[in-house]
Design a protein around this motif. Structure first.
Motif, mmCIF file in Angstrom:
data_model
loop_
_atom_site.group_PDB
_atom_site.id
_atom_site.type_symbol
_atom_site.label_atom_id
_atom_site.label_comp_id
_atom_site.label_asym_id
_atom_site.label_seq_id
_atom_site.Cartn_x
_atom_site.Cartn_y
_atom_site.Cartn_z
ATOM 1 N N GLU A 187 1.012 -1.292 0.016
ATOM 2 C CA GLU A 187 -0.041 -0.100 -0.018
ATOM 3 C C GLU A 187 0.801 1.125 0.030
ATOM 4 O OE1 GLU A 187 -3.131 0.576 3.044
ATOM 5 O OE2 GLU A 187 -4.201 -1.347 2.247
ATOM 6 N N SER A 188 1.888 1.232 0.799
ATOM 7 C CA SER A 188 2.895 2.402 0.948
ATOM 8 C C SER A 188 3.437 2.776 -0.443
ATOM 9 C CB SER A 188 3.868 2.235 1.750
ATOM 10 O OG SER A 188 4.828 3.136 1.843
ATOM 11 N N GLU A 189 4.085 1.608 -1.112
ATOM 12 C CA GLU A 189 4.485 1.836 -2.535
ATOM 13 C C GLU A 189 3.648 2.318 -3.648
ATOM 14 O OE1 GLU A 189 6.312 -2.020 -3.310
ATOM 15 O OE2 GLU A 189 8.138 -1.584 -1.813
ATOM 16 N N ALA A 190 2.448 1.884 -3.388
ATOM 17 C CA ALA A 190 1.239 2.282 -4.679
ATOM 18 C C ALA A 190 0.751 3.646 -4.336
ATOM 19 C CB ALA A 190 0.146 1.176 -4.654
ATOM 20 N N ALA A 191 0.956 4.116 -3.077
ATOM 21 C CA ALA A 191 0.441 5.493 -2.673
ATOM 22 C C ALA A 191 1.064 6.514 -3.712
ATOM 23 C CB ALA A 191 0.629 5.743 -1.115
ATOM 24 N N SER A 192 0.359 7.408 -4.019
ATOM 25 C CA SER A 192 0.800 8.443 -4.775
ATOM 26 C C SER A 192 0.912 9.871 -3.677
ATOM 27 C CB SER A 192 -0.177 8.968 -5.871
ATOM 28 O OG SER A 192 -1.366 9.429 -5.214
ATOM 29 N N ARG B 2 5.089 9.547 0.916
ATOM 30 C CA ARG B 2 4.918 8.130 1.457
ATOM 31 C C ARG B 2 5.011 8.174 2.941
ATOM 32 N NH1 ARG B 2 8.632 4.077 -1.118
ATOM 33 N NH2 ARG B 2 7.980 2.808 0.657
ATOM 34 N N TYR C 180 0.738 2.974 9.030
ATOM 35 C CA TYR C 180 -0.251 2.015 8.573
ATOM 36 C C TYR C 180 -0.426 1.118 9.547
ATOM 37 C CZ TYR C 180 1.088 3.807 4.022
ATOM 38 O OH TYR C 180 1.396 4.551 2.926
#
Length: 88
Positions: A34-39, A42, A48
């Motif tokens: 989820e962290s990597e996918a967040a635009s 971060r 989280y």
């Protein structure tokens, strides 16, 4: 206490511990994905809730495995550790 009931308690504690360890790994990985996918900016991993719950699961897992040690021989409990890899 009979040996069979001691073994049953030890097996139950160890299996519960390995399940919680696997759950902790999965939750922490989920938080990292989820962290990597967040635009945008971060957040640190510990922000989280999934990561924090995963860490809690891993701490409880360690406690359960230590609590199982008086009930189960090391030769019986060590092979159950591989169940963590199978569950995650």
């Amino acid at each position: 206490m009979a040996d069979s009931s001691r073994d049953a308690i030890g097996f139950a504690l160890t299996i519960a511990g390995t399940f919680l360890a696997a759950l902790g790994y999965v939750l922490q990985k989920w938080a990292h994905v989820e962290s990597e996918a967040a635009s945008g900016a971060r957040l640190p991993s510990w922000r989280y809730w999934k990561w924090s719950v995963g860490l809690g699961c891993m701490v409880i897992s360690a406690v359960l495995v230590v609590l199982a040690s008086p009930y189960l021989d090391q030769s019986k409990s060590a092979p159950l550790g591989a169940a963590t890899l199978l569950l995650s």
